[in-house]
Design an enzyme around this catalytic site. Structure first.
Site, PDB file in Angstrom:
ATOM      1  N   TYR A  11       4.103   1.591   4.362  1.00  0.00           N
ATOM      2  CA  TYR A  11       3.889   1.662   2.851  1.00  0.00           C
ATOM      3  C   TYR A  11       3.597   3.008   2.351  1.00  0.00           C
ATOM      4  CZ  TYR A  11       1.003   0.473  -1.371  1.00  0.00           C
ATOM      5  OH  TYR A  11       0.497   0.286  -2.682  1.00  0.00           O
ATOM      6  N   ASN A  32       7.508   2.971  15.019  1.00  0.00           N
ATOM      7  CA  ASN A  32       7.845   1.909  16.185  1.00  0.00           C
ATOM      8  C   ASN A  32       8.277   0.488  15.421  1.00  0.00           C
ATOM      9  OD1 ASN A  32       5.388   1.135  15.601  1.00  0.00           O
ATOM     10  ND2 ASN A  32       5.017   0.775  17.670  1.00  0.00           N
ATOM     11  N   ARG A  35       4.844  -2.279  11.630  1.00  0.00           N
ATOM     12  CA  ARG A  35       4.445  -3.251  10.291  1.00  0.00           C
ATOM     13  C   ARG A  35       5.759  -4.220  10.137  1.00  0.00           C
ATOM     14  NH1 ARG A  35       1.578  -1.647   5.850  1.00  0.00           N
ATOM     15  NH2 ARG A  35       1.784  -3.174   4.195  1.00  0.00           N
ATOM     16  N   THR A 157     -10.316   6.188   6.416  1.00  0.00           N
ATOM     17  CA  THR A 157     -10.559   5.140   5.311  1.00  0.00           C
ATOM     18  C   THR A 157     -12.175   5.319   4.863  1.00  0.00           C
ATOM     19  OG1 THR A 157     -10.880   2.916   4.930  1.00  0.00           O
ATOM     20  CG2 THR A 157     -10.799   3.605   7.160  1.00  0.00           C
ATOM     21  N   SER A 192     -15.003  -3.976   9.968  1.00  0.00           N
ATOM     22  CA  SER A 192     -14.033  -4.714  10.819  1.00  0.00           C
ATOM     23  C   SER A 192     -13.419  -3.872  11.878  1.00  0.00           C
ATOM     24  CB  SER A 192     -12.720  -4.862   9.876  1.00  0.00           C
ATOM     25  OG  SER A 192     -11.964  -3.689   9.716  1.00  0.00           O
ATOM     26  N   TYR A 194     -10.477  -3.115  12.506  1.00  0.00           N
ATOM     27  CA  TYR A 194      -9.624  -2.011  12.126  1.00  0.00           C
ATOM     28  C   TYR A 194     -10.399  -0.660  11.841  1.00  0.00           C
ATOM     29  CZ  TYR A 194      -7.673   0.798   8.473  1.00  0.00           C
ATOM     30  OH  TYR A 194      -7.354   1.697   7.620  1.00  0.00           O
ATOM     31  N   HIS A 195     -11.486  -1.052  10.669  1.00  0.00           N
ATOM     32  CA  HIS A 195     -12.228   0.045  10.108  1.00  0.00           C
ATOM     33  C   HIS A 195     -12.940   0.947  11.356  1.00  0.00           C
ATOM     34  CE1 HIS A 195     -11.530  -2.021   6.369  1.00  0.00           C
ATOM     35  NE2 HIS A 195     -11.324  -0.941   5.819  1.00  0.00           N
ATOM     36  N   LYS A 198     -10.862   3.310  13.342  1.00  0.00           N
ATOM     37  CA  LYS A 198     -10.845   4.750  12.421  1.00  0.00           C
ATOM     38  C   LYS A 198     -11.927   5.722  12.532  1.00  0.00           C
ATOM     39  CE  LYS A 198      -7.515   4.760   9.719  1.00  0.00           C
ATOM     40  NZ  LYS A 198      -6.086   5.285   9.764  1.00  0.00           N
TER      41      LYS A 198
END
Ligand code: USQ
Length: 394
Positions: A11, A32, A35, A157, A192, A194-195, A198
């Site tokens: 994105y 790769n 997404r 983030t 999360s 994901y977070h 990071k």
């Protein structure tokens, strides 16, 4: 100047590639197709189809005469990462196949970027942690071994900070303890997996900065919205990927699509969740200004990359207002929050550093949102209502 963009199909990655290319940089992108493949696997839908990365690079070349070199490869494989620095790289597409040389700047977007994705199951949590940490670690070691002066711009983030009950500083906090003072990374408490990945990325980079004098800028971004950038407006096929589903869609993009699809806006819980937001065009400015003003050797420089804050309720009301002006009967529906997050909280982040570098913000208001409505309207017939809410629970 040579800029290497890791995650160049995403994105933000593809618009960043065009942005630098247009400004005369030599650009190499690596991806790769994580997404795209995940969108297919999870059947999340996309607002419009996009050509492959190689096709996009060819279209860009035909229209502008500029070359964006493409490498399709998995950066969790250390040898793929190292090939980008030692000259053994195999380009999937390039006009000039000769190695472009060690980049002066690397923009690192090559991560699984979704909080809901990371909590679909333990397997998705593992994919998130493995991908994000291995790519970051491979990058850190490649730079240590081949290119210590190279400037790494890593996308972080704002979610690393969570929602603390004190003001959020830009990356660092001076602590006084028992009469002595020191400066530390601001406390982080993510919401999360994901977070959390990071946060771990940041810790890896901070280690590399302390041990080997690497130069790192960490851009702690809030949720991004929008899809039209100047470079993409020359041809529809150059538009970036646009998700509006629960997994990969961010809230503003989702709400606009929901308004047009006559789907009540999905406010999670009380809707007091407040975050810092920015327009996709401001991400491009921030990355470019960071490139032009690099961190020094031995410096981890952190910017909070947001331009303004909104609560979920404020975004829903703005979307409803703009939608109604455009003839849509937009409804707002508070639904049980699938996430485990504070729904009413204090939120006061500092975000001055990038403004000081010269970013000129695009703010979100009724007019700018109306422009996004007009783009999404063109693809109204593609909207799939079944992907808007699936209820991935924390
Ligand atoms: N939300 C709703 N309804 C929806 C979707 C989201 O109420 O239909 C709420 C969420 O619960 C959350 C807020 O809106 O409180 C933002 O959610 P989001 O899905 O737009 O953003 P988030 O999951 O936080 O992640 C996104 C990007 C991620 C980036 C992050 C920045 O996917 O890559 O790191 O924004 S930040 O939020 O500051 O951590």
């Amino acid at each position: 100047m040579h800029v290497l963009i890791l995650g160049g199909d995403g994105y933000l990655g593809w618009p960043t590639a065009m942005y630098f290319s247009k400004r005369g940089y030599e650009v190499t992108v690596v991806d790769n197709y994580f997404r795209r493949n995940s969108c297919t696997e999870l059947d999340v839908g996309m607002l419009y189809p996009i050509p492959s990365l190689v096709e996009r690079a060819k279209i860009w070349h035909e229209l502008t005469g500029q070359e964006i070199k493409v490498v399709i490869g998995d950066l969790t494989d250390a040898e793929v990462m190292r090939s980008l620095f030692d000259g053994t790289v195999e380009y999937s597409w390039a006009i000039h196949k000769k190695f472009s040389g060690i980049p002066e700047t690397i923009v690192h977007y090559a991560e699984q970027p979704s909080a809901p994705y990371s909590l679909i199951s333990y397997k998705h949590a593992n994919i998130t942690i493995t991908n994000n940490l291995l790519v970051t670690n491979n990058l850190m070691f490649a730079v240590r071994d081949f290119a210590r002066d190279c400037h790494i711009i890593k996308l972080g983030t704002m979610g690393e900070y969570g929602t603390p009950n004190i003001d959020i500083e830009e990356g660092w906090l001076e602590i006084e303890h028992k009469g002595r003072k020191d400066t530390f990374l601001y406390p982080r408490q993510a919401g999360s997996i994901y977070h959390t990945s990071k946060i771990m990325d940041t810790d890896l980079m901070w280690f590399g900065v302390r041990m080997w004098d690497l130069r790192v800028t960490d851009l702690l971004q809030g949720p991004v919205y929008g899809m039209v950038t100047e470079e993409a407006s020359i041809d529809d096929r150059l538009k970036t990927i646009f998700n509006y589903d629960e997994i990969f869609g961010t809230i503003v993009n989702r709400f606009i699509v929901q308004a047009i699809a006559d789907y009540p806006l999905t406010v999670y819980g009380k809707g007091g969740q407040t975050r810092g937001y920015l327009n996709i065009n401001d991400t491009l400015q921030c990355v470019h200004l960071s490139e032009k003003n690099p961190a020094k050797n031995g410096e981890l420089r952190i910017y909070n990359q947001i331009m303004e804050t909104f609560s979920v309720n404020e975004l829903a009301e703005m979307t409803q207002c703009v939608g109604r002006e455009m003839g849509y009967d937009v409804q707002i529906k508070k639904i049980e929050n699938p996430r485990n997050e504070a729904e009413e909280h204090y939120y006061n982040p500092t975000y001055q550093g990038l403004l000081d570098l010269g970013v000129k913000p695009h703010y979100l208001d009724n007019d700018s949102m109306k422009k996004m409505f007009k783009v999404v309207e063109q693809y109204k017939q593609n909207i799939r209502r079944d992907v808007i809410f699936k209820g991935v629970k924390w």
